[in-house]
Scaffold this active site. Structure first.
Site, mmCIF file in Angstrom:
data_model
loop_
_atom_site.group_PDB
_atom_site.id
_atom_site.type_symbol
_atom_site.label_atom_id
_atom_site.label_comp_id
_atom_site.label_asym_id
_atom_site.label_seq_id
_atom_site.Cartn_x
_atom_site.Cartn_y
_atom_site.Cartn_z
ATOM 1 N N HIS A 183 -1.297 -1.008 -3.076
ATOM 2 C CA HIS A 183 -0.179 -2.083 -2.973
ATOM 3 C C HIS A 183 -0.232 -3.014 -1.958
ATOM 4 C CE1 HIS A 183 1.681 -0.322 0.486
ATOM 5 N NE2 HIS A 183 1.614 0.777 0.095
ATOM 6 N N HIS B 85 -1.540 -2.380 1.567
ATOM 7 C CA HIS B 85 -3.098 -2.232 1.941
ATOM 8 C C HIS B 85 -3.780 -3.642 1.821
ATOM 9 C CE1 HIS B 85 -1.976 1.564 -0.505
ATOM 10 N NE2 HIS B 85 -1.949 1.898 0.797
ATOM 11 N N CYS C 57 3.760 19.729 9.009
ATOM 12 C CA CYS C 57 4.517 18.774 8.000
ATOM 13 C C CYS C 57 3.304 18.656 7.071
ATOM 14 C CB CYS C 57 4.707 17.466 8.694
ATOM 15 S SG CYS C 57 5.138 16.128 7.508
ATOM 16 N N CYS D 160 2.396 14.924 6.595
ATOM 17 C CA CYS D 160 1.420 14.378 7.851
ATOM 18 C C CYS D 160 0.036 15.072 7.795
ATOM 19 C CB CYS D 160 2.288 14.244 9.251
ATOM 20 S SG CYS D 160 3.700 13.498 9.338
ATOM 21 N N CYS E 78 10.508 16.032 9.993
ATOM 22 C CA CYS E 78 9.722 15.104 10.263
ATOM 23 C C CYS E 78 10.314 13.720 10.105
ATOM 24 C CB CYS E 78 8.672 15.051 9.029
ATOM 25 S SG CYS E 78 7.368 13.699 9.113
ATOM 26 N N HIS F 222 8.439 11.976 6.868
ATOM 27 C CA HIS F 222 8.672 12.131 5.550
ATOM 28 C C HIS F 222 10.141 12.834 5.247
ATOM 29 C CE1 HIS F 222 4.458 12.067 6.216
ATOM 30 N NE2 HIS F 222 4.548 11.484 4.895
ATOM 31 N N LYS G 139 10.230 0.072 4.011
ATOM 32 C CA LYS G 139 8.635 -0.020 4.073
ATOM 33 C C LYS G 139 8.247 0.383 2.725
ATOM 34 C CE LYS G 139 4.454 2.133 5.598
ATOM 35 N NZ LYS G 139 3.790 3.482 5.751
ATOM 36 N N LYS H 79 4.373 3.928 -1.999
ATOM 37 C CA LYS H 79 4.673 4.631 -3.097
ATOM 38 C C LYS H 79 5.703 5.634 -3.394
ATOM 39 C CE LYS H 79 2.426 7.567 -6.683
ATOM 40 N NZ LYS H 79 1.524 8.708 -6.777
HETATM 41 N N1 MSP Z 1 -6.293 7.241 5.350
HETATM 42 C C1 MSP Z 1 -5.283 6.775 6.254
HETATM 43 C C2 MSP Z 1 -6.266 5.842 7.201
HETATM 44 C C3 MSP Z 1 -7.474 6.565 7.681
HETATM 45 S S1 MSP Z 1 -8.476 5.235 8.802
HETATM 46 C C4 MSP Z 1 -9.574 6.280 9.426
HETATM 47 C C5 MSP Z 1 -4.076 6.042 5.811
HETATM 48 N N2 MSP Z 1 -4.164 5.696 4.479
HETATM 49 S S2 MSP Z 1 -3.160 4.907 3.709
HETATM 50 O O1 MSP Z 1 -3.450 4.800 2.216
HETATM 51 O O2 MSP Z 1 -1.844 5.492 4.168
HETATM 52 O O3 MSP Z 1 -3.116 3.266 4.576
HETATM 53 C C6 MSP Z 1 -2.302 3.025 5.579
HETATM 54 C C7 MSP Z 1 -2.549 1.584 5.851
HETATM 55 O O4 MSP Z 1 -2.418 1.036 4.794
HETATM 56 C C8 MSP Z 1 -1.581 0.941 6.901
HETATM 57 O O5 MSP Z 1 -2.046 1.421 8.501
HETATM 58 C C9 MSP Z 1 -1.805 -0.210 6.513
HETATM 59 O O6 MSP Z 1 -2.906 -0.854 7.120
HETATM 60 C C10 MSP Z 1 -1.599 -0.345 5.145
HETATM 61 N N3 MSP Z 1 -0.388 -0.064 4.746
HETATM 62 C C11 MSP Z 1 0.406 0.763 3.880
HETATM 63 N N4 MSP Z 1 1.500 0.344 3.568
HETATM 64 C C12 MSP Z 1 1.794 -0.468 4.317
HETATM 65 C C13 MSP Z 1 3.087 -1.568 4.444
HETATM 66 N N5 MSP Z 1 4.109 -1.396 3.810
HETATM 67 N N6 MSP Z 1 2.904 -2.593 5.194
HETATM 68 C C14 MSP Z 1 2.002 -3.083 5.892
HETATM 69 N N7 MSP Z 1 0.885 -2.314 5.764
HETATM 70 C C15 MSP Z 1 0.841 -1.073 4.916
HETATM 71 O O7 MSP Z 1 -3.056 5.914 6.380
#
Ligand code: MSP
Length: 652
Positions: A17, A20, A125, A128, A142, A145, A299, A302
């Site tokens: 999304h 990311h 959790c 997490c 948590c 969550h 935030k 999904k």
């Molecule tokens: N797999 C772990 C990261 C491991 S790194 C060694 C993870 N993955 S995640 O798919 O949940 O991605 C988290 C990251 O996605 C956030 O740190 C950020 O970079 C991005 N984001 C996900 N949702 C976001 C928002 N709503 N806003 C901004 N960035 C976001 O955590």
């Protein structure tokens, strides 16, 4: 020195999304900036594929975790091209080479006594995928969550993170650049003011099998964070058994920079540096932490179901506009609100109006006044020209400082100041007037040259953020790639007199969405919001209380300060005056001011206009906007601002 920049590796439990995409675009823009400054850069992104969440998502889809991971990982990889993310390496934690590195690192830390087996009872959790401490819970739940953790008691392996706590505190204190912006550094230091617990790095296979087996105990798989963080090294070909850094690790690790959002601050700022220390490696160089993209104050995620799909936005607006919007709208480090109205407003005002108009007007004037070529200049600079040259010089310095620090919004603000100045330079110099006077041909050539040269610098600055736009601008100026076109801020010496200049298509055609418009806008994202916008288009308020409009609706009005350059009565009308205003580009506005103001009384005034009103013909004259005025009984008082400002400044 070679830079190594990484995004987080994304979980494959959900499709990509906009959150990311933002992290990846920020990392990419920074890498492009470093490359344009002549540095070698390696950008790595990828997917995190082990753990409970993925096993559960695969089970729900009725396929194996590997098949599930393959499918979603491909979506992340495919997102990069259309968003202009030029990564050098895409890593997956199911890559055999990565699995070998994780097992090698585990074996090494186990051998040296940094990983030990221990009994553990705690609150786990599942969201997490870790045990939570009592202190972390909010009302027994948590905090992320909002679910109650499960009490669990089991044997597990622990990484002796606490051994490295004092070292980490010292390192953070001595290296202010280690975690930025500063608020996150302070957050980490405050967390470290309490004793660190050791980190549970295993999960019993009775509970989870979708993970990397511990090399020293087949009854366990590796905790997903211990596995995931090592991607930053395995992607460089790291060998945990080697004595010290070699190959690409030696080349890139000293300048390793991670880009993450605040949700994963702790693993990156605490687990990871202590793991590196235990492995005998230096910590990474910098950690850049940004905030969340929120939708309706929540935030984007999904699980909440409020995601925006980046590729739909690209289909609607183009990659460069999306990249610009995201990097300009979010102050790096703070949360930002996403709405399509905000994107639409920035598209129309910053891209179509400010930048697009500057480029098309400048090139159209070069066609008309200097035979479609870079003019020869012999004329002396005047005050206005020197101001423009100085502003471009300042941009060169400011832009580099800001971008090197991930302050994209500030860097772009600085570019738009120059764009605004150049637009005013056109109005004040009025090349169309100079063209009427043979004796002022020299001055005309200088003005056109200065504008073309300013465009070159704007293109150079935009290169990292809007690569395609920069390329089109440089092509229009008769120049090749963005990397060989001189240094940002260093005036002159690149555009060759006589070289042809030509813009083939407008850069950002205006997306017209006036309140009168009834047809829904095109594109998949737009279509979804069509019914809401239809209500707005009909002038129906969409906020909950009748009679009120919501803020997004208000934001669609483009209100600008306009300087009245000329005024004349409209024939056969006792009510209308035809005004030529600068906002900042000259436009005609027909206003019902006659009888209240004489033409002489309005010339030189600064008024407020609605700049994005659909043009309308009044007494045969096309009016491109509306002047705001207060009607008080018989009196009509034209709007004004409380002091003099640059024409075209936005009123909000
Ligand atoms: N797999 C772990 C990261 C491991 S790194 C060694 C993870 N993955 S995640 O798919 O949940 O991605 C988290 C990251 O996605 C956030 O740190 C950020 O970079 C991005 N984001 C996900 N949702 C976001 C928002 N709503 N806003 C901004 N960035 C976001 O955590």
């Amino acid at each position: 020195m070679s830079n190594y920049v990484t995004t987080p590796i994304f979980y494959v439990n959900a499709e990509p999304h906009l959150g990311h995409a933002y992290t990846a675009i920020a990392a990419d823009a920074y890498c492009r900036f470093q490359r344009l400054r002549g540095h070698e850069v390696r950008l790595q992104t990828g997917t995190d594929e082990h753990g409970d969440k993925i096993a559960a998502a695969a089970a729900a889809a009725g396929i194996t975790p590997q098949a599930y991971a393959d499918r979603i990982s491909a979506l992340f990889k495919e997102m990069a091209g259309p968003l202009g993310i030029a990564f050098d390496h895409f890593i997956r934690t199911t890559d055999p080479a990565h699995r070998r590195v994780v097992q090698g690192a585990l074996a090494r830390l186990h051998d040296q006594g940094d990983i030990v087996l221990s009994d553990y009872s705690g609150l786990y959790c599942r969201g997490c995928e870790r045990f939570l401490t009592e202190k972390e819970l909010v009302d027994g739940l948590c905090p992320d969550h909002r679910t109650p953790p499960d009490p669990l008691s089991e044997q597990n392996y622990f990484f002796k993170m606490s051994r490295y706590q004092d070292w980490l505190i010292d390192h953070i204190r001595q290296h202010p650049e280690f975690i930025t912006p500063e608020r996150y550094r302070n957050e980490v230091l405050s967390f470290l003011s309490e004793p660190l617990e050791d980190l549970c790095i295993s999960r019993p296979v009775s509970r989870l099998t979708w993970g990397i087996p511990l090399p020293f105990d087949q009854n366990f798989v590796t905790y997903v964070w211990f596995d995931a963080l090592l991607n930053y090294l395995s992607g460089l070909g790291y060998d945990p058994a080697a004595g010290g850094p070699a190959g690409d690790v030696a080349r890139f690790w000293p300048r390793a920079e991670h880009v993450v959002a605040k949700d994963i601050l702790k693993p990156h700022a605490i687990y990871w540096p202590t793991m590196l220390r235990a492995l005998g490696l230096a910590p990474y160089w910098r950690l850049h932490v940004h905030g969340y993209w929120n939708v309706n104050d929540t935030k984007m995620s999904k699980s909440i179901g409020n995601v925006v799909r980046p590729l739909e936005l690209v289909a609607d607006y183009g990659a460069d506009a999306v990249r610009y919007f995201l990097l300009r709208e979010m102050s790096f480090g703070l949360d930002a609100a996403f709405s399509q109205e905000a994107l639409e407003a920035r598209y129309n005002s910053d891209l179509a109006n400010d930048l697009g108009n500057l480029v098309s007007r400048t090139l159209a004037m070069a066609q008309k006044f200097t035979a479609g070529a870079v003019p020869e200049v012999g004329e002396e600079d005047g005050q206005l020209d020197r101001e423009l040259v100085a502003a471009v010089g300042r941009l060169g310095q400011e832009f580099d400082l800001r971008l090197a620090d991930f302050q994209f919004h500030r860097a772009l603000q600085a570019v738009w100041e120059v764009i605004g100045l150049a637009n005013r330079y056109i109005v004040v110099n009025a090349p169309w007037e100079l063209a009427k006077d043979q004796g002022r041909r020299g001055r005309l050539s200088l003005v056109i040259y200065n504008l073309l040269e300013t465009l070159r610098h704007i293109a150079l600055a935009l290169g990292p953020v809007m690569p395609e736009t920069a390329r089109l601008m440089l092509t229009a100026l008769g120049l090749g790639g963005v990397d060989a076109q001189g240094r940002l801020g260093q005036w002159g010496g690149v555009l060759r007199p006589g070289a042809p200049v030509k813009l083939t298509a407008p850069l950002f055609p205006r997306r017209e969405r006036h309140p009168e418009e009834t047809s829904p806008p095109a594109g998949p994202v737009a279509a979804k919001q069509a019914s809401r916008q239809e209500a707005q288009a009909k002038g129906q308020p969409v906020a909950d209380s009748p009679g009120l409009i919501d803020f997004d609706y208000f934001k669609r009005l483009d209100l600008r300060v306009a300087t009245v350059l000329a005024a004349e009565p409209v024939k056969k009308s006792d009510r209308l005056l035809k005004l030529t205003v600068a906002a900042p580009e000259p436009r005609t506005v027909v206003a019902g001011l006659a009888g209240h103001y004489s033409p002489e009384e309005v010339v030189g005034r600064q008024v407020i206009i609605v700049a994005n009103l659909k043009p309308a013909k009044l007494m045969g004259i096309e009016s491109q906007g509306m002047v705001l005025a207060a009607k008080d009984g018989d009196r009509l008082l034209v709007s004004a601002v409380a002091g003099e400002v640059a024409p075209g400044v936005r009123v909000s």
